[in-house]
Design an enzyme around this catalytic site. Sequence first.
Site, short mmCIF file in Angstrom:
data_model
loop_
_atom_site.label_atom_id
_atom_site.label_comp_id
_atom_site.label_asym_id
_atom_site.label_seq_id
_atom_site.Cartn_x
_atom_site.Cartn_y
_atom_site.Cartn_z
N GLU A 1 -9.87 -19.76 22.12
CA GLU A 1 -10.57 -19.33 20.91
C GLU A 1 -9.80 -18.29 20.12
O GLU A 1 -9.80 -18.32 18.88
CB GLU A 1 -11.96 -18.78 21.26
CG GLU A 1 -12.98 -19.86 21.61
CD GLU A 1 -12.86 -20.36 23.03
OE1 GLU A 1 -12.12 -19.74 23.84
OE2 GLU A 1 -13.49 -21.38 23.35
N HIS B 1 -24.70 -20.99 26.49
CA HIS B 1 -24.71 -22.00 25.42
C HIS B 1 -25.95 -21.81 24.54
O HIS B 1 -26.46 -22.76 23.97
CB HIS B 1 -24.70 -23.42 26.00
CG HIS B 1 -23.45 -23.74 26.76
ND1 HIS B 1 -23.22 -23.28 28.04
CD2 HIS B 1 -22.33 -24.43 26.41
CE1 HIS B 1 -22.03 -23.71 28.46
NE2 HIS B 1 -21.48 -24.39 27.47
#
Lengths: 327, 319
Positions: free
Chosen positions: A60, A129
């Site tokens: 990321e 998540h």
Amino acid sequence: MPEMTLIDAVRMAMDEEMARDPNVFIVGEDVGVRGGVFRATVGLFDKYGPERVIDSPLAELSIVGVGIGAALYGMRPICEIQFADFIYPAFNQIVSEAAKMCYRSNGDWTVPMVIRAPYGGGIGGGLYHSQSVEAFFTHVPGLKVVIPSNPYDAKGLLKSAVRDPNPVMFFEPKKGYRLIRGEVPEGEYTVPIGPAQVTRAGADVSVFAYGMMHHYTLQAAEKLAAEGVDVEVVDLRTLYPVDRETILASVRKTGKALIVHEDNLTGGYGAEIAATIAEHAFQDLDAPVRRLAGPDVPGVPFSHPLQDWFMPNPDKIAAALRELAAF
Amino acid sequence: MEKQEYLNLYHQMVVIRLLEEKVAELYQQGKIGGFLHLYIGQEAVSTGLISTRRPEDRVITAYRDHGVAINCGLPAGGIIAEMLGKATGVSGGKGGSMHLADVEKNFWGGHAIVGAHLPLAAGLALGDQYQGNAAVTICMFGDGATNIGFFHEALNLSKVWNLPVLWVCENNQYGMGTAVERASAVSEIRRKADGYGMKNAVADGMNLMDVREVAGKMMEEIRAGGGPQFLEIMTYRFRGHSMGDPERYRKPDEIRKWEENDPIGIYRKYLVDHQIASEDELNAQDQSAEKEIAEAVEFAENSPEPAAEELFKHIYVEE
């Protein structure tokens, strides 16, 4: 006008912007061949090729870092972080690099980039998540933070974000990706970054919300209408820089304010709105400002009963509104 | 190389040395605040390296950026003014010593977070690759940066995407006060590039001609589409990590050994021995460099401070 889902509107915005400007490209994990984990980019790889829909390593900080470099170069990157929960390795790149480039160079450098990330709970995703991360970034001048609540705004705001000369954090309510449907015109229109929108006019109580919670708030307002309480709903849409005028005008009209978000209560985005109201509209208040938020626990638990207990929903919002209306 | 170019490189090294000595003085006088990281001893690294670049090649570096800025053509006056926090500084006084930059000169900064600019370099190179420009991004960093995650992600990604980047590790033997072998699992830093299947080499950072030769060859291969390469340049900073460093971690005889090996002295001897320039010609360069720095300091010291309203300018792009 075609009706579509929120995620279809996101895809349409990217497709149109890529067709309009060859400097626009997408980079992220599995955005290319696979079409994105939520299928946000499906079809774009075939249409625009691997040079413009780039599958990145699982990294990321590099997705964002490369985006910043390319934006400095003059490109228009759209960086996808697969889940907002995964954004923390890139935190330094966003806060210390992207947000400060224009300022540290006294205006010489610009970072016209968008970072897209699905956020939020209610999908059984568990702790990693389901996170809402907006409050980390609404603390950072130099960034803009945008959260759409419906397909029309998702398309129009994302197109504005791509064209904005500044770094824009674009968080998408993933529970609403396919749940929230609405009419979206094909072709050119934009929704400006900045203004909030009164999505339901009312006289008794104001609610300030965004993303999935805005969707739920409209449902709660309908329940209250049947009980004789006239709720005004404001979709904040741009969290930073925030539209103070619309917020204060609404509070001055109704005298009561509820802020709803699913992120944790303490230090959450609602605190800033509550403080703004207290500082600038204290004399107009008929009740204490209320916040309905996720509880202060480390994450959204996996177990369904626990998740339901964590998440605000139309019933909880309606209950908070009843209390406030009766004050 | 033409004679004038040899002399220009000598001039640049002397300007860097004098600038650093002068700003150290200004720091000690309390005129420069905060942190100041000097490049003394490392002049041949960036001077040799950047002498191989074309105007379209980008340069991006870490916080020890004063010398690199000079080599990229930034004016000494604007650099010193930036360190003094003046309105005429290259970043209007907002950046300071560690954040020099000038887009016009294709110098993309001075970056203070160790390693964080490596992914940015990959992004700049991605821009060139996308636009089909035969330009190279030169990304400089210290040995300490090769131990942080940014470094490994950026190297991997640059190789996978075949980006036109020359990764340059300035190995000055210490990450702040920690010797390389105490912080890195391999003390030959370039071996880390092997892990990413990346061509790599080493150059003697005290010898401008060696740096220039090794880097020049790599730059041409990258420019021709050969993908990223990794250059480790062995060097030594004569001063502490920053002006606030008491340097207790180094032995006096260790420092002396390297000072006999001064990069400016070595290059000067090379020019004289090869009859490229005479002592008189080099003395004339010294004098013009002294004059340049004296004028730069005068310019910087006499420049105005930024106005208070500058605080709120350039948070976002002003349209």
